[in-house]
Design an enzyme around this catalytic site. Structure first.
Site, PDB file in Angstrom:
ATOM      1  N   GLN A 182      40.001  13.388 -11.634  1.00 54.14           N
ATOM      2  CA  GLN A 182      39.016  13.364 -12.717  1.00 54.14           C
ATOM      3  C   GLN A 182      39.464  12.413 -13.827  1.00 54.14           C
ATOM      4  O   GLN A 182      38.730  12.217 -14.799  1.00 54.14           O
ATOM      5  CB  GLN A 182      38.834  14.774 -13.305  1.00 54.14           C
ATOM      6  CG  GLN A 182      38.167  15.744 -12.345  1.00 54.14           C
ATOM      7  CD  GLN A 182      37.942  17.132 -12.922  1.00 54.14           C
ATOM      8  OE1 GLN A 182      38.213  18.116 -12.254  1.00 54.14           O
ATOM      9  NE2 GLN A 182      37.427  17.227 -14.146  1.00 54.14           N
ATOM     10  N   ARG A 225      35.090  24.365 -15.799  1.00 55.38           N
ATOM     11  CA  ARG A 225      33.964  24.209 -16.718  1.00 55.38           C
ATOM     12  C   ARG A 225      34.184  24.973 -18.009  1.00 55.38           C
ATOM     13  O   ARG A 225      33.475  25.932 -18.310  1.00 55.38           O
ATOM     14  CB  ARG A 225      32.701  24.718 -16.018  1.00 55.38           C
ATOM     15  CG  ARG A 225      31.782  23.554 -15.665  1.00 55.38           C
ATOM     16  CD  ARG A 225      30.600  23.987 -14.913  1.00 55.38           C
ATOM     17  NE  ARG A 225      29.503  23.082 -15.198  1.00 55.38           N
ATOM     18  CZ  ARG A 225      28.519  22.854 -14.350  1.00 55.38           C
ATOM     19  NH1 ARG A 225      28.487  23.455 -13.192  1.00 55.38           N
ATOM     20  NH2 ARG A 225      27.556  22.044 -14.676  1.00 55.38           N
ATOM     21  N   CYS A 226      35.145  24.525 -18.788  1.00 49.23           N
ATOM     22  CA  CYS A 226      35.659  25.408 -19.813  1.00 49.23           C
ATOM     23  C   CYS A 226      35.880  24.809 -21.183  1.00 49.23           C
ATOM     24  O   CYS A 226      36.054  25.534 -22.123  1.00 49.23           O
ATOM     25  CB  CYS A 226      37.012  25.898 -19.342  1.00 49.23           C
ATOM     26  SG  CYS A 226      38.090  24.502 -19.016  1.00 49.23           S
ATOM     27  N   GLU A 251      29.364  21.842 -19.642  1.00 50.21           N
ATOM     28  CA  GLU A 251      30.066  23.117 -19.579  1.00 50.21           C
ATOM     29  C   GLU A 251      29.304  24.258 -20.220  1.00 50.21           C
ATOM     30  O   GLU A 251      29.617  25.435 -19.966  1.00 50.21           O
ATOM     31  CB  GLU A 251      31.418  22.977 -20.266  1.00 50.21           C
ATOM     32  CG  GLU A 251      32.302  21.995 -19.556  1.00 50.21           C
ATOM     33  CD  GLU A 251      33.613  21.811 -20.254  1.00 50.21           C
ATOM     34  OE1 GLU A 251      34.606  21.629 -19.575  1.00 50.21           O
ATOM     35  OE2 GLU A 251      33.634  21.844 -21.494  1.00 50.21           O
TER      36      GLU A 251
HETATM   37  N1  MCN Z   1      23.752  14.415 -20.293  1.00 50.96           N
HETATM   38  C1  MCN Z   1      22.540  13.979 -20.767  1.00 50.96           C
HETATM   39  N2  MCN Z   1      22.240  14.134 -22.092  1.00 50.96           N
HETATM   40  C2  MCN Z   1      23.110  14.750 -22.945  1.00 50.96           C
HETATM   41  C3  MCN Z   1      24.327  15.237 -22.451  1.00 50.96           C
HETATM   42  C4  MCN Z   1      24.646  15.025 -21.116  1.00 50.96           C
HETATM   43  O1  MCN Z   1      21.739  13.452 -19.999  1.00 50.96           O
HETATM   44  N3  MCN Z   1      22.802  14.905 -24.237  1.00 50.96           N
HETATM   45  C5  MCN Z   1      24.153  14.140 -18.906  1.00 50.96           C
HETATM   46  C6  MCN Z   1      25.297  13.137 -18.896  1.00 50.96           C
HETATM   47  O2  MCN Z   1      24.879  11.841 -19.011  1.00 50.96           O
HETATM   48  C7  MCN Z   1      26.001  13.459 -17.595  1.00 50.96           C
HETATM   49  C8  MCN Z   1      25.801  14.959 -17.481  1.00 50.96           C
HETATM   50  O3  MCN Z   1      24.680  15.296 -18.301  1.00 50.96           O
HETATM   51  O4  MCN Z   1      25.401  12.762 -16.538  1.00 50.96           O
HETATM   52  C9  MCN Z   1      27.020  15.759 -17.976  1.00 50.96           C
HETATM   53  O5  MCN Z   1      27.443  15.196 -19.156  1.00 50.96           O
HETATM   54  P1  MCN Z   1      28.592  15.747 -20.135  1.00 50.96           P
HETATM   55  O6  MCN Z   1      28.177  17.011 -20.741  1.00 50.96           O
HETATM   56  O7  MCN Z   1      28.985  14.627 -21.004  1.00 50.96           O
HETATM   57  O8  MCN Z   1      29.802  16.150 -19.173  1.00 50.96           O
HETATM   58  P2  MCN Z   1      30.734  15.185 -18.309  1.00 50.96           P
HETATM   59  O9  MCN Z   1      29.938  14.139 -17.709  1.00 50.96           O
HETATM   60  O10 MCN Z   1      31.952  14.850 -19.063  1.00 50.96           O
HETATM   61  O11 MCN Z   1      31.105  16.194 -17.142  1.00 50.96           O
HETATM   62  C10 MCN Z   1      32.125  17.138 -17.291  1.00 50.96           C
HETATM   63  C11 MCN Z   1      31.624  18.553 -17.126  1.00 50.96           C
HETATM   64  C12 MCN Z   1      32.791  19.403 -16.824  1.00 50.96           C
HETATM   65  S1  MCN Z   1      34.086  19.395 -17.902  1.00 50.96           S
HETATM   66  C13 MCN Z   1      32.869  20.104 -15.663  1.00 50.96           C
HETATM   67  S2  MCN Z   1      34.234  21.083 -15.429  1.00 50.96           S
HETATM   68  C14 MCN Z   1      31.834  20.009 -14.688  1.00 50.96           C
HETATM   69  C15 MCN Z   1      30.525  19.602 -15.250  1.00 50.96           C
HETATM   70  O12 MCN Z   1      30.648  18.584 -16.089  1.00 50.96           O
HETATM   71  N4  MCN Z   1      32.133  19.623 -13.437  1.00 50.96           N
HETATM   72  C16 MCN Z   1      31.100  19.269 -12.599  1.00 50.96           C
HETATM   73  N5  MCN Z   1      29.508  19.522 -14.372  1.00 50.96           N
HETATM   74  C17 MCN Z   1      29.742  19.245 -13.065  1.00 50.96           C
HETATM   75  N6  MCN Z   1      28.731  18.940 -12.218  1.00 50.96           N
HETATM   76  C18 MCN Z   1      29.009  18.602 -10.940  1.00 50.96           C
HETATM   77  N7  MCN Z   1      27.979  18.307 -10.122  1.00 50.96           N
HETATM   78  N8  MCN Z   1      30.286  18.550 -10.476  1.00 50.96           N
HETATM   79  C19 MCN Z   1      31.335  18.872 -11.254  1.00 50.96           C
HETATM   80  O13 MCN Z   1      32.567  18.803 -10.786  1.00 50.96           O
HETATM   81 CU1  CUM Z   2      37.810  22.706 -18.141  1.00 51.53          CU
HETATM   82  S1  CUM Z   2      36.979  22.209 -16.448  1.00 51.53           S
HETATM   83 MO1  CUM Z   2      36.058  20.495 -16.959  1.00 51.53          MO
HETATM   84  O1  CUM Z   2      36.891  20.336 -18.433  1.00 51.53           O
HETATM   85  O2  CUM Z   2      36.796  19.381 -16.002  1.00 51.53           O
END
Ligand code: MCN
Ligand code: CUM
Length: 798
Positions: free
Chosen positions: A231, A378-379, A752
């Site tokens: 990741q 997811r935390c 998350e």
């Molecule tokens: N998004 C959006 N508009 C926003 C916020 C987010 O359209 N205002 C979209 C983003 O562009 C992105 C998605 O939603 O495509 C998730 O965005 P974000 O909240 O920024 O999270 P990350 O991309 O950093 O993903 C990490 C988060 C975490 S920490 C875990 S754990 C997790 C999760 O995402 N693991 C996942 N969702 C998951 N989903 C899948 N399918 N697989 C994982 O391993």
């Molecule tokens: Cu804490 S699980 Mo996500 O932060 O990759």
């Protein structure tokens, strides 16, 4: 509220049709996934590739007396048997964890948890490697293990970490936050105080794809390439360089398609190091891919927080103070994946969505003979536990005062005009409107009707009780800022690089790494929005340290808050340069060039028909570059966020509890989320659905369990239950939009939120069904037997 640069209001802009902000663009990556053309680590095949299988300890605590690999070496196809001794030669027998502990790559003297890595067999074929691993003879001197954190802190507990100099007990650290004295005083003066003990059980992220790596050392180039399930490829490369002594530019980490991470793929695992080291020693590619039970039994777990919560309040429900004491089980090594200055993650925000004057938390962490971990799933770094604590405690208080829990929430919410809000533990919330989200959720859930129905069922002594649970949570996502958040010393910024090619198409490279979140689509949407391009003209690349700009990776929902911001800022840099070229093409003054978000075109002020598109500008940049200008059209941005973002939501869950069987059925499941400005509502919806399913798994089924000997009794999918489509109800989702004032496009993270926010809503609902008979808490996972016990104790069982 507008974000900087007049930020896009998605509801208005979802219409321009180029796939910008707010449009439900179909995920670009799904074409390859649904046609079987994904490329995961186990798909990587290299000429001459060998296979690695790890020999794991059947004991949780044991001294190794002898390892004899001769029977394995005698097998056809076995190339090598590696032990700690072999790795010691290369100084690779141990590796640093992300929390500054030292973990054995292969056990040197003493096994500290069941299934720990003891030796590695390298063979020409995966099955031979597996058979070979069974023929490695290890003689153990079995020691008494300790698996519970409270037992581990007893005076007579066996000492787990003899490898740490002068260590005399299993205590790792103490941590506290808030004002102990002021909190104690508030408790003394309060009309009402409530207290509840709650255990947030050990969970496992359990992605579909387990962890794996292909190490490939090329002696010709003196370069090590590692394809791995990561990741965070860049920080993994930096750590690889530090551990191995191989210079960083001679290491390439590639994280190809990742089949789910959920936090599981943030830490570095011994298997990665062994595959890389074996390939270095043997000068042949070596693949290691773990099995399901290895994944659950040994890789980073989540939670395992034993919490006591207390609230002090006035008799009309104003919360004066909150206090908590926590015992954390970190396993055999302190290997939590989180910013290094935060031993308890972001547990600091345990005051949640409420304006509380005094707060105090104290926490102790212990080593046990269990697998290391403690953050993933997811935390956002322990905010899950914090949200569970406060959202459960608010319900406990409401029941004590015999008032509706919505009333307690409304009375104590931080009000919209209080933002930016500084919490009593010194955390700065960017924006929020909690009551609007709650109102919407209650309306969608037909709250009042269900309350009446609940009452009717109690009066009629119905077989099935109705419970309504609420959670009005606040999340904290998007680490940095770099000054406070770092991984192994590297500040938590993130990055984007945008190159516009001569024909007007773009390649975007980012420092984050999608594991299923849809970045190849949503990051392209940010560029489409900011440059007036079509989303199909943009390709997003990530996961290759040789080509992508340095970033800290995807976890803690930081991609949108940090790399998303970098992408917007880099786009705007391109836009600025584009104006120079537009002026040249349109024979106008640069100061007179305006960009129109709606049409996506650049035009001369006051003369909208003298306009030019980004495609024409790209041609200009390469084929008719203005004299004195640097040719090309590209930009890079490294973004260090000024603050984190604070998404929030209100979830309302209605359950039926069967008094005869203890079974819980979901009657209604409403989730209202606010992640600021929304990039892709469909991707968000998918994130919410997946996260709610994981919240249900948490509340109802999942638990990594151990027996007294340290055997993992919940270490495979027969015993570690994941929710399937059968257990998942229809979700009704809604949203409000409260932009982040400091984010360039006003967006907050969302990935998350559903897993953080839903477990307390579900537990609150089950408790609520029995609250009239005095039930104040039910522990997770709320399997039918657990619920039936609670019913029975309350005299409700049939
Ligand atoms: N998004 C959006 N508009 C926003 C916020 C987010 O359209 N205002 C979209 C983003 O562009 C992105 C998605 O939603 O495509 C998730 O965005 P974000 O909240 O920024 O999270 P990350 O991309 O950093 O993903 C990490 C988060 C975490 S920490 C875990 S754990 C997790 C999760 O995402 N693991 C996942 N969702 C998951 N989903 C899948 N399918 N697989 C994982 O391993
Ligand atoms: Cu804490 S699980 Mo996500 O932060 O990759």
């Amino acid at each position: 509220q507008h974000a900087e640069d007049g930020g896009p209001q998605p509801e208005k802009h979802c219409g321009h049709g180029r796939g910008g902000m707010g449009e439900e663009v179909r995920r670009k990556e799904d074409q390859r996934f649904i046609t079987g053309r994904g490329n995961y680590v186990d798909d990587v095949k290299k000429p001459g590739m060998l296979h690695c299988e790890l020999v794991r300890s059947p004991h949780a605590h044991a001294r190794i007396e002898e390892i004899d690999g001769s029977r394995a070496m005698d097998m056809d196809g076995v190339v090598a048997v590696l032990t700690a001794e072999d790795l010691l030669e290369y100084d690779l027998a141990t590796m640093p964890t992300l929390m500054d502990d030292t973990q054995d790559v292969l056990v040197n003297d003493k096994v500290k948890f069941q299934s720990q890595e003891v030796a590695a067999v390298i063979a020409e074929d995966r099955y031979v490697a597996k058979d070979g691993a069974e023929k490695v003879d290890v003689t153990y001197d079995v020691l008494d293990p300790v698996v519970d954190a409270d037992d581990a802190l007893e005076d007579d507990a066996p000492l787990i970490r003899e490898d740490i100099e002068d260590k005399e007990d299993n205590h790792i650290f103490d941590w506290e936050t808030g004002d102990e004295e002021a909190t104690a005083q508030a408790f003394e003066e309060a009309d009402v105080t409530v207290e509840e003990e709650m255990f947030y059980q050990r969970l496992h992220p359990a992605p579909i794809e387990t962890c794996g790596a292909v190490g490939d050392y090329d002696p010709g180039k003196d370069k090590l390439t590692v394809h791995m399930t990561s990741q965070a490829p860049h920080i993994h490369r930096t750590l690889f360089a530090q551990v191995s002594g191989i210079p960083e530019h001679k290491i390439r980490i590639v994280s190809p398609d990742v089949g789910g991470g959920f936090g599981n793929k943030v830490p570095i695992y011994p298997g990665y190091v062994v595959a890389a080291a074996a390939s270095y020693v043997l000068e042949q590619p070596v693949k290691w891919v773990e099995e399901r039970s290895e994944n659950i039994q040994t890789t980073g777990f989540a939670r395992d927080y034993d919490m006591t919560g207390e609230i002090a309040a006035t008799e009309d429900g104003e919360i004066l103070a909150v206090r908590t004491d926590v015992l954390a089980n970190h396993g055999a090594y302190n290997a939590a994946a989180q910013p290094s200055k935060f031993p308890a993650g972001f547990f600091n925000i345990f005051t949640g969505s409420y304006d509380i004057d005094a707060a105090y938390a104290s926490l102790s962490a212990a080593y046990t003979n269990t697998a290391p971990g403690g953050i993933a799933y997811r935390c956002s770094f322990r905010v899950t536990e914090a949200v569970y604590l406060i959202e459960r405690m608010v319900k406990v208080l409401a029941d004590e005062l015999e008032v509706d829990p919505t009333e307690i929430r409304r009375k104590n919410f931080i009000q919209p005009e209080q933002f930016p809000y500084e919490s009593p533990t010194g955390w700065n919330y960017d924006s929020g409107d909690y009551e609007s989200a709650l109102d919407l959720a209650l309306e969608m859930a037909e709250y009042e009707e269900y309350r009446e129905e609940q009452q009717r069922r109690i009066e009629n002594d119905a077989d099935k009780l109705l419970g309504i649970g609420i959670s009005s949570f606040t999340e904290v996502v998007g680490a940095g800022p770099g000054k406070t958040c770092d991984i192994a010393g590297v500040e938590m910024f993130d990055s984007a690089e945008i190159r516009i090619h001569p024909t007007g198409k773009a390649t975007v490279r980012v420092g984050v790494q999608t594991q299923g979140q849809g970045h190849e689509t949503t990051f392209a949407q940010i560029v489409a929005e900011e440059l007036g391009m079509d989303v199909d003209d943009i390709v997003v690349e990530h996961g290759d340290t040789d080509t992508d700009p340095y970033g800290l990776g995807t976890y803690g929902s930081r991609s949108t808050p940090v790399a998303g911001a970098a992408t917007a800022v880099a786009s705007r840099k391109v836009r600025d340069k584009a104006k120079t070229i537009a002026a040249n093409e349109l024979e106008a003054d640069e100061g007179d060039i305006e960009w129109d978000r709606e049409s996506g075109e650049f035009h001369v002020a006051g003369a909208p028909d003298r306009s030019i598109t980004i495609t024409e500008i790209a041609a200009g940049a390469y084929m008719n570059n203005p004299a004195g200008e640097e040719p090309g059209l590209e930009a890079v941005n490294y973004y260090d966020p000024p603050e984190m973002t604070y998404p929030f939501g209100s979830y309302v869950v209605v359950v039926e509890v069967d008094r005869e069987t203890g079974e819980v059925e979901f009657e209604k499941f409403v989730a209202v989320d606010d992640c600021g400005n929304r990039i892709n509502p469909m991707v968000i919806e998918g994130q919410i659905h997946g996260g709610l399913a994981q919240g249900i798994g948490t509340a109802m089924m999942e638990h990594v369990t151990y027996d007294d000997n340290g055997n993992v009794t919940g270490g495979d999918f027969m015993n570690y239950l994941l929710p399937t489509a059968m257990e998942i109800p229809e979700f009704e989702t809604g949203h409000t939009v409260t932009p982040s004032p400091h984010h360039p496009i006003g967006a907050k993270g969302v990935g998350e939120s559903p897993t953080v926010g839903s477990p307390p809503a579900i537990v609150n609902a089950v408790v609520d069904a029995m609250a009239h008979a005095g039930v104040s808490h039910v522990e997770m996972p709320m399997t039918p037997d657990v619920v039936w016990e609670a019913l029975d104790e309350a005299g409700l069982a049939q």
